[in-house]
Write an enzyme that holds these catalytic residues in place. Structure first.
Site, PDB file in Angstrom:
ATOM      1  N   HIS A 197     -67.786 -31.219 -20.029  1.00 30.27           N
ATOM      2  CA  HIS A 197     -68.231 -32.576 -20.396  1.00 30.27           C
ATOM      3  C   HIS A 197     -67.063 -33.437 -20.910  1.00 30.27           C
ATOM      4  O   HIS A 197     -66.891 -34.590 -20.489  1.00 30.27           O
ATOM      5  CB  HIS A 197     -69.340 -32.538 -21.449  1.00 30.27           C
ATOM      6  CG  HIS A 197     -69.554 -33.876 -22.073  1.00 30.27           C
ATOM      7  ND1 HIS A 197     -70.274 -34.874 -21.453  1.00 30.27           N
ATOM      8  CD2 HIS A 197     -69.040 -34.424 -23.210  1.00 30.27           C
ATOM      9  CE1 HIS A 197     -70.219 -35.961 -22.198  1.00 30.27           C
ATOM     10  NE2 HIS A 197     -69.478 -35.722 -23.270  1.00 30.27           N
TER      11      HIS A 197
ATOM     12  N   GLY B 226     -42.984 -39.088 -27.636  1.00 27.94           N
ATOM     13  CA  GLY B 226     -42.913 -39.384 -29.060  1.00 27.94           C
ATOM     14  C   GLY B 226     -44.008 -40.291 -29.573  1.00 27.94           C
ATOM     15  O   GLY B 226     -43.857 -40.923 -30.610  1.00 27.94           O
TER      16      GLY B 226
ATOM     17  N   GLN C 216     -37.609 -42.260 -25.607  1.00 26.91           N
ATOM     18  CA  GLN C 216     -37.894 -41.893 -27.004  1.00 26.91           C
ATOM     19  C   GLN C 216     -37.565 -43.090 -27.906  1.00 26.91           C
ATOM     20  O   GLN C 216     -37.350 -44.189 -27.424  1.00 26.91           O
ATOM     21  CB  GLN C 216     -37.087 -40.643 -27.402  1.00 26.91           C
ATOM     22  CG  GLN C 216     -37.618 -39.350 -26.784  1.00 26.91           C
ATOM     23  CD  GLN C 216     -38.953 -38.894 -27.389  1.00 26.91           C
ATOM     24  OE1 GLN C 216     -39.437 -39.450 -28.367  1.00 26.91           O
ATOM     25  NE2 GLN C 216     -39.562 -37.874 -26.774  1.00 26.91           N
TER      26      GLN C 216
ATOM     27  N   ASP D 283     -44.169 -29.931 -18.442  1.00 26.80           N
ATOM     28  CA  ASP D 283     -43.296 -30.606 -19.407  1.00 26.80           C
ATOM     29  C   ASP D 283     -41.995 -29.809 -19.506  1.00 26.80           C
ATOM     30  O   ASP D 283     -41.844 -28.778 -18.858  1.00 26.80           O
ATOM     31  CB  ASP D 283     -44.008 -30.770 -20.754  1.00 26.80           C
ATOM     32  CG  ASP D 283     -44.335 -29.426 -21.399  1.00 26.80           C
ATOM     33  OD1 ASP D 283     -43.943 -28.381 -20.848  1.00 26.80           O
ATOM     34  OD2 ASP D 283     -44.984 -29.434 -22.458  1.00 26.80           O
ATOM     35  N   SER D 284     -41.065 -30.289 -20.311  1.00 25.66           N
ATOM     36  CA  SER D 284     -39.721 -29.698 -20.298  1.00 25.66           C
ATOM     37  C   SER D 284     -39.560 -28.552 -21.281  1.00 25.66           C
ATOM     38  O   SER D 284     -38.561 -27.851 -21.264  1.00 25.66           O
ATOM     39  CB  SER D 284     -38.702 -30.774 -20.652  1.00 25.66           C
ATOM     40  OG  SER D 284     -38.858 -31.127 -22.024  1.00 25.66           O
TER      41      SER D 284
ATOM     42  N   GLY E 283     -39.294 -29.195 -24.426  1.00 20.61           N
ATOM     43  CA  GLY E 283     -38.699 -29.822 -25.607  1.00 20.61           C
ATOM     44  C   GLY E 283     -39.699 -30.030 -26.732  1.00 20.61           C
ATOM     45  O   GLY E 283     -39.452 -29.636 -27.873  1.00 20.61           O
ATOM     46  N   PHE E 284     -40.844 -30.602 -26.406  1.00 21.94           N
ATOM     47  CA  PHE E 284     -41.815 -30.939 -27.457  1.00 21.94           C
ATOM     48  C   PHE E 284     -42.259 -29.686 -28.214  1.00 21.94           C
ATOM     49  O   PHE E 284     -42.340 -29.689 -29.443  1.00 21.94           O
ATOM     50  CB  PHE E 284     -43.022 -31.660 -26.853  1.00 21.94           C
ATOM     51  CG  PHE E 284     -44.021 -32.094 -27.895  1.00 21.94           C
ATOM     52  CD1 PHE E 284     -43.775 -33.214 -28.674  1.00 21.94           C
ATOM     53  CD2 PHE E 284     -45.178 -31.373 -28.110  1.00 21.94           C
ATOM     54  CE1 PHE E 284     -44.685 -33.618 -29.652  1.00 21.94           C
ATOM     55  CE2 PHE E 284     -46.101 -31.769 -29.081  1.00 21.94           C
ATOM     56  CZ  PHE E 284     -45.848 -32.889 -29.858  1.00 21.94           C
TER      57      PHE E 284
ATOM     58  N   CYS F 237     -72.063 -35.313 -15.660  1.00 19.96           N
ATOM     59  CA  CYS F 237     -71.382 -34.021 -15.509  1.00 19.96           C
ATOM     60  C   CYS F 237     -72.406 -32.891 -15.418  1.00 19.96           C
ATOM     61  O   CYS F 237     -73.573 -33.074 -15.780  1.00 19.96           O
ATOM     62  CB  CYS F 237     -70.403 -33.778 -16.655  1.00 19.96           C
ATOM     63  SG  CYS F 237     -71.146 -33.128 -18.164  1.00 19.96           S
TER      64      CYS F 237
ATOM     65  N   CYS G 115     -74.053 -39.657 -18.893  1.00 21.03           N
ATOM     66  CA  CYS G 115     -73.006 -38.839 -18.241  1.00 21.03           C
ATOM     67  C   CYS G 115     -73.625 -38.014 -17.118  1.00 21.03           C
ATOM     68  O   CYS G 115     -74.701 -37.445 -17.274  1.00 21.03           O
ATOM     69  CB  CYS G 115     -72.368 -37.927 -19.288  1.00 21.03           C
ATOM     70  SG  CYS G 115     -71.109 -36.814 -18.611  1.00 21.03           S
TER      71      CYS G 115
ATOM     72  N   ASP H 152     -52.063 -37.260 -20.279  1.00 18.86           N
ATOM     73  CA  ASP H 152     -52.491 -35.872 -20.459  1.00 18.86           C
ATOM     74  C   ASP H 152     -52.810 -35.674 -21.928  1.00 18.86           C
ATOM     75  O   ASP H 152     -52.262 -36.378 -22.777  1.00 18.86           O
ATOM     76  CB  ASP H 152     -51.388 -34.876 -20.068  1.00 18.86           C
ATOM     77  CG  ASP H 152     -50.381 -34.698 -21.199  1.00 18.86           C
ATOM     78  OD1 ASP H 152     -49.500 -35.569 -21.352  1.00 18.86           O
ATOM     79  OD2 ASP H 152     -50.496 -33.727 -21.969  1.00 18.86           O
TER      80      ASP H 152
ATOM     81  N   CYS I  98     -74.226 -32.166 -18.760  1.00 21.06           N
ATOM     82  CA  CYS I  98     -75.245 -33.152 -19.156  1.00 21.06           C
ATOM     83  C   CYS I  98     -76.425 -33.189 -18.189  1.00 21.06           C
ATOM     84  O   CYS I  98     -77.542 -33.509 -18.587  1.00 21.06           O
ATOM     85  CB  CYS I  98     -74.611 -34.536 -19.290  1.00 21.06           C
ATOM     86  SG  CYS I  98     -73.515 -34.643 -20.724  1.00 21.06           S
TER      87      CYS I  98
END
Ligand SMILES: [Zn+2]
Length: 372
Positions: A335, A216, A189, A94-95, A97-98, A306, A304, A266, A309
């Site tokens: 999981h 946002g 945004q 990411d940049s 910014g957040f 995985c 599941c 994400d 599990c």
């Protein structure tokens, strides 16, 4: 700069849902795809081998954190993020910014960028669109993000200002970007305001980004507002480029996003919940600390497949948590991430087979999955 090494093939569509393939220098991303978050160049409590075993194809890392520690120069000296964290597959940064807007207590925004105090040592730091791109070029991820300003979702005047700044900064990021082996995505945004979102999507789509993101969201608005915003934006973003919904990742958010034409997701939620003893399932959360699990011989989710599990009982996981053993975070993270990766993979298969609606219904059905 649109790099020749990046292209997006739209393989199938059902309604607004899409299955595609985004080619990157470190491998193909089969979409829809969910990216585990490795904030500090590590997905907390998991090795890259764990991530490969659960079938992760894309990992996100945070520019803000790596900029402050260990610094982009050190990462570059160690051969870039892929080499530094030993993840040979696609990476997205990411940049910054957040995090500047969410983590730093004191920050001063001007037309040129943001001056802020580091949450680590209180030192004064500065990020501008140009610095964010330089840092992301040193980190070396396959997908990098334009520097943007994320405003509180309900403040109209602030969202108007933040959106204008985000648009000006998007152009500066494109100007500053030099590495052809990185795809720079633009960010839409505009809070929960349809008019702003429409203008933002039109502006960002008019620039030469090889992919687009919706920023946002999942910052305090309700689900109806989130879904409406995705619909407004995706009606404008071009079909032939990937669409990334930033920071969104519960099982129902994935299904609802995919149904509205999102390709990439994400979220820190799966690993964060795992460290707080909560297992994610398609039908809700299971608190493994609950005394009801003390003698429970079942896995977290009987449907599941995985490693966790297939191998461990709820009783054992609860014991690890009560004993404050580190392994609990690892096993529950495996999981939780597997659950989201499986939803993305299942959605992709369903779109390719023309049965996405049935798949979405079965995922969201309250009768299927884990008993409380
Ligand atoms: Zn599982």
């Amino acid at each position: 700069m649109v790099a020749p090494s990046f292209s997006f093939d739209l393989q199938a569509r059902q309604g607004k849902a899409r299955a595609g393939c985004f080619h990157t220098p470190h491998g193909d991303l089969l979409t829809p795809v969910f990216a585990p978050v490795g904030t500090q160049a590590t997905v907390k409590s998991l090795t890259p081998q764990h991530l490969e075993e659960i079938g992760a194809s894309l990992v996100l890392s945070n520019t803000y954190h790596l900029f402050l520690r260990p610094g982009a120069d050190l990462v570059a000296e160690m051969g870039g993020l892929h080499s530094f964290m030993q993840w040979p597959h696609p990476i997205l940064t990411d940049s910054g910014g957040f995090q500047v807007f969410s983590l730093s207590e004191t920050r001063k925004i001007d037309a040129d960028g943001v001056t802020f105090k580091s949450h680590i040592d209180g030192s004064t730091q500065r990020l501008t669109p140009e610095i964010s791109i330089q840092v992301q070029e040193k980190l070396g991820a396959d997908i990098i993000m334009a520097f943007d300003e994320c405003a509180p979702p309900y403040d109209l005047a602030y969202n108007e200002r933040a959106m204008q700044r985000t648009h000006a900064w998007a152009e500066r990021c494109l100007q500053a970007h030099t590495r052809p082996d990185q795809a720079l995505f633009g960010i839409v945004q505009g809070g929960i305001f349809p008019e702003l979102r429409k203008r933002s999507a039109e502006t960002i789509a008019s620039l030469s980004f090889p992919g687009h993101a919706i920023g946002g969201l999942s910052v305090g608005e309700n689900k109806t507002e989130m879904h409406a915003t995705i619909e407004v934006v995706n009606a404008i973003l071009p079909e032939d480029k990937p669409r990334y919904l930033m920071g969104v990742g519960t099982p129902e958010d994935l299904i609802n996003g995919i149904a509205r034409g999102i390709d990439i997701f994400d979220c820190v939620l799966p690993t964060r919940l795992a460290r707080h003893h909560a297992a994610m399932t398609r039908t809700g959360r299971l608190n493994l600390m609950n005394t009801a699990n003390t003698h429970d011989q079942r896995p977290i989710d009987e449907t599941c497949s995985c490693y966790t599990c297939r191998t461990f009982t709820r009783a054992y996981l609860r014991h690890l948590i009560v004993a404050k053993e580190m392994l609990s975070a690892t096993l529950v993270s495996i999981h939780n991430l597997f659950t989201l990766l499986e939803i993305a993979r299942g959605a992709r298969q369903a779109i390719l087979a023309g049965r996405f609606e049935d798949f979405a219904q079965s995922c969201l059905s309250p009768t299927k999955g884990v008993s409380p």
